[in-house]
Design a protein around this motif. Structure first.
Motif, PDB file in Angstrom:
ATOM      1  N   CYS A 129      33.853  44.746  43.891  1.00 51.26           N
ATOM      2  CA  CYS A 129      34.360  44.311  42.575  1.00 51.26           C
ATOM      3  C   CYS A 129      35.374  45.305  42.026  1.00 51.26           C
ATOM      4  O   CYS A 129      36.423  44.915  41.495  1.00 51.26           O
ATOM      5  CB  CYS A 129      33.201  44.152  41.594  1.00 51.26           C
ATOM      6  N   GLU A 130      35.067  46.570  42.145  1.00 52.01           N
ATOM      7  CA  GLU A 130      35.988  47.602  41.654  1.00 52.01           C
ATOM      8  C   GLU A 130      37.278  47.609  42.477  1.00 52.01           C
ATOM      9  O   GLU A 130      38.382  47.747  41.924  1.00 52.01           O
ATOM     10  CB  GLU A 130      35.310  48.975  41.720  1.00 52.01           C
ATOM     11  N   LYS A 131      37.143  47.441  43.767  1.00 53.38           N
ATOM     12  CA  LYS A 131      38.307  47.422  44.662  1.00 53.38           C
ATOM     13  C   LYS A 131      39.218  46.241  44.351  1.00 53.38           C
ATOM     14  O   LYS A 131      40.455  46.376  44.312  1.00 53.38           O
ATOM     15  CB  LYS A 131      37.818  47.359  46.102  1.00 53.38           C
ATOM     16  N   PHE A 132      38.629  45.067  44.104  1.00 56.33           N
ATOM     17  CA  PHE A 132      39.413  43.855  43.855  1.00 56.33           C
ATOM     18  C   PHE A 132      40.081  43.855  42.488  1.00 56.33           C
ATOM     19  O   PHE A 132      41.254  43.501  42.358  1.00 56.33           O
ATOM     20  CB  PHE A 132      38.513  42.617  43.947  1.00 56.33           C
ATOM     21  N   TYR A 133      39.322  44.233  41.467  1.00 58.18           N
ATOM     22  CA  TYR A 133      39.763  43.953  40.095  1.00 58.18           C
ATOM     23  C   TYR A 133      39.920  45.183  39.202  1.00 58.18           C
ATOM     24  O   TYR A 133      40.321  45.057  38.043  1.00 58.18           O
ATOM     25  CB  TYR A 133      38.777  42.986  39.430  1.00 58.18           C
ATOM     26  N   ASN A 134      39.633  46.376  39.745  1.00 64.44           N
ATOM     27  CA  ASN A 134      39.787  47.579  38.916  1.00 64.44           C
ATOM     28  C   ASN A 134      40.300  48.758  39.734  1.00 64.44           C
ATOM     29  O   ASN A 134      39.776  49.865  39.649  1.00 64.44           O
ATOM     30  CB  ASN A 134      38.434  47.932  38.271  1.00 64.44           C
ATOM     31  N   PRO A 135      41.352  48.545  40.530  1.00 62.91           N
ATOM     32  CA  PRO A 135      41.843  49.630  41.388  1.00 62.91           C
ATOM     33  C   PRO A 135      42.479  50.778  40.614  1.00 62.91           C
ATOM     34  O   PRO A 135      42.542  51.899  41.121  1.00 62.91           O
ATOM     35  CB  PRO A 135      42.874  48.931  42.284  1.00 62.91           C
ATOM     36  N   ASP A 136      42.944  50.482  39.392  1.00 65.73           N
ATOM     37  CA  ASP A 136      43.605  51.533  38.612  1.00 65.73           C
ATOM     38  C   ASP A 136      42.739  52.044  37.473  1.00 65.73           C
ATOM     39  O   ASP A 136      43.225  52.743  36.570  1.00 65.73           O
ATOM     40  CB  ASP A 136      44.948  51.027  38.063  1.00 65.73           C
ATOM     41  N   ASN A 137      41.443  51.663  37.475  1.00 70.04           N
ATOM     42  CA  ASN A 137      40.471  52.130  36.479  1.00 70.04           C
ATOM     43  C   ASN A 137      40.830  51.759  35.038  1.00 70.04           C
ATOM     44  O   ASN A 137      40.463  52.463  34.104  1.00 70.04           O
ATOM     45  CB  ASN A 137      40.294  53.654  36.583  1.00 70.04           C
ATOM     46  N   GLN A 163      41.298  43.801  32.384  1.00 76.56           N
ATOM     47  CA  GLN A 163      42.755  43.972  32.395  1.00 76.56           C
ATOM     48  C   GLN A 163      43.399  43.496  33.697  1.00 76.56           C
ATOM     49  O   GLN A 163      44.629  43.475  33.812  1.00 76.56           O
ATOM     50  CB  GLN A 163      43.106  45.449  32.172  1.00 76.56           C
ATOM     51  N   SER A 164      42.580  43.093  34.646  1.00 80.52           N
ATOM     52  CA  SER A 164      43.116  42.680  35.939  1.00 80.52           C
ATOM     53  C   SER A 164      43.887  41.377  35.824  1.00 80.52           C
ATOM     54  O   SER A 164      43.395  40.400  35.256  1.00 80.52           O
ATOM     55  CB  SER A 164      41.982  42.507  36.954  1.00 80.52           C
ATOM     56  N   LYS A 165      45.070  41.345  36.408  1.00 81.77           N
ATOM     57  CA  LYS A 165      45.870  40.114  36.419  1.00 81.77           C
ATOM     58  C   LYS A 165      45.324  39.095  37.413  1.00 81.77           C
ATOM     59  O   LYS A 165      45.711  37.925  37.400  1.00 81.77           O
ATOM     60  CB  LYS A 165      47.333  40.436  36.767  1.00 81.77           C
TER      61      LYS A 165
END
Length: 472
Positions: free
Chosen positions: A275-283, A288-290
């Motif tokens: 989940c973090e890799k897909f939608y929160n790579p920039d923390n 905020q994920s597009k």
């Protein structure tokens, strides 16, 4: 009342005998030309932009997701149909038994007539245009009723259809329950519905009054079994993708996971990381994920949140996620452990980004659990153990099954796609869809010989001969 009159006007226009007969006898090339006009439309960059913008407004779908889940399936379907239609339309000759000596038999595929396509809101473009392509391929008229929940996409579809087709062939009726009710009161030859089992029962009851044929693409609780014999991080990543695609609003999304106890901790950790890799790579946060979608409306947001709250109140543990923002219709990907069958999240189809996890030690317990549910639209088996895979396949019933992959049960046009009873009626995809929208007329032709020997008055010698032939 005015809406009812408009619905009736379009239906009567399309149901005119000359109109239906003309389409019924149209050539493969004529049908292909119409289908290709849809392809040309959606490949036009300006038109694509309008469709993508509508899908973003309705579901917060990124352009990349629009291309992957809305456009590409339609494009591939059109190409498959255009390639195969001439072959599908040919009369299909079949063998005749010895009792029909001197006769030939064949199946003639002819249009059913007027088709009603009632579309869903979760993939509001693909799941309307997909059946439309096959309805046209089979030589039918079609009235499309897109979902009012995805109103922006419905409006774009209406504009597209008006540009491409005469109203006597394909038309769109926008609106809500009153318009749908008016349509369902009419004697369509076939109704194609995609949506929930609850509404599917309403559709079927309405169709029964006119003895209209139905295709019901429904859903239910599609499970994923993880037996611990695969790479757990890779498995968790696949499940995270399948569960969070379109914010979990997919009929074949994994609804709950059945995980072998020995790999529970690894699965939880792998799901979190994915989940973090897909939608929160920039923390910056998943919200905020597009690339992460939204729940379609407040009613469905409240429904999913109620499932989540009920589970937490009854002892479920939130292993990941749980954050919500109703103003933005955002529900974070959420993983629940310590769930039980008393929780609504294990009773109702979730249709959102919440994944409950139950554990098992013996594979027999998996079958016992699955057999307590209606047969699902999809069953996923994540296993490298051939014996386990065979056991799970042989002791379950599902519309379709994926082994070591997710979300692909509807992709191969050579396979039938559809549910079983509560999860759907009828099979679609490739020739299955063409046949679904066609009347398969059986035709018998006398070439030589006669049946006169069995006319009255009966000759006992002839019947002794017949008994010998059929070994009575």
């Amino acid at each position: 009342m005015e809406n009812n009159k408009e619905v009736l006007r379009i239906f009567e226009l399309q149901s005119n005998f000359e109109n239906l007969n003309s389409l019924k006898n149209s050539s493969a090339n004529e049908r292909i030309t119409k289908i290709k006009s849809i392809l040309e439309y959606i490949l036009n960059p300006a038109k694509h932009k309008l469709i993508a913008e509508a899908l973003y407004k309705d579901l917060h779908k990124s352009n990349e997701e629009v291309i992957t889940t809305e456009m590409t399936p339609v494009i591939l379907t059109i190409k498959e149909v255009c390639k195969k239609l001439k072959q599908w339309m040919k009369d299909e000759h079949v063998p005749s038994p010895v009792t029909m000596l001197g006769m030939s038999s064949y199946i003639k595929y002819e249009s059913k007539g007027n088709i009603l396509i009632i579309g869903p809101w979760n993939y509001p473009f693909q799941l309307v245009i997909y059946p439309l392509v096959y309805a046209i391929a089979a030589g039918n008229t079609a009235i499309i009723k897109p979902s009012e929940f995805s109103s922006n996409t419905a409006n774009v579809i209406s504009i597209m259809i008006k540009e491409l087709f005469d109203e006597n062939e394909v038309a769109v009726v926008e609106g809500g329950v009153p318009e749908a009710t008016a349509l369902l009161a009419l004697p369509f030859n076939h109704i194609h519905f995609t949506g929930s089992p609850k509404v599917g029962k309403i559709i079927m009851a309405a169709a029964a009054k006119n003895l209209s044929a139905v295709t019901l693409e429904l859903g239910g609780k599609s499970p994923v079994i993880i037996d611990g014999s695969t790479n757990i991080n890779s498995t968790a990543e696949k499940i995270c993708w399948g569960k969070t695609l379109n914010s979990g609003q997919t009929c074949i999304a994994p609804d709950f996971a059945i995980v072998h106890k020995k790999v529970l901790n690894g699965f939880i950790e792998g799901f979190k990381n994915a989940c973090e890799k897909f939608y929160n790579p920039d923390n910056k946060g998943i919200e905020q994920s597009k690339d992460y979608g939204r729940i379609i409306n407040d009613a469905n947001f409240d429904r999913v949140q109620e499932l989540l709250d009920d589970a937490k109140e009854k002892g479920a543990k939130v292993e990941f996620g749980g954050q919500v923002n109703k103003q933005d219709q955002f529900i974070q990907p959420t993983l629940l452990s310590n769930v039980n069958m008393e929780m609504k999240v294990m009773q109702d189809e979730i249709f959102g980004p919440v994944l409950p996890v139950v554990t098992y030690e013996n594979k027999e317990d998996v079958i016992k659990l699955l057999n307590s549910f209606p047969s699902p639209l999809a069953l996923y088996i994540m296993s490298n153990n051939k014996n386990n895979t065979k056991y799970f396949l042989n002791n379950t019933v599902a519309g379709g099954t994926c082994i070591n992959e997710l979300m692909l049960t509807s992709v191969n046009p050579h396979l039938p796609f559809g549910g079983v009873n509560n999860s759907g009626l009828g099979k679609t995809g490739g020739k299955h869809s063409f046949m679904d929208f066609s009347n398969q007329r059986g035709i018998v032709k006398r070439n030589w010989g006669t049946l006169k020997p069995i006319y009255p008055p009966f000759n006992s010698k002839i019947f002794k001969y017949f008994k010998k032939i059929v070994s009575i």
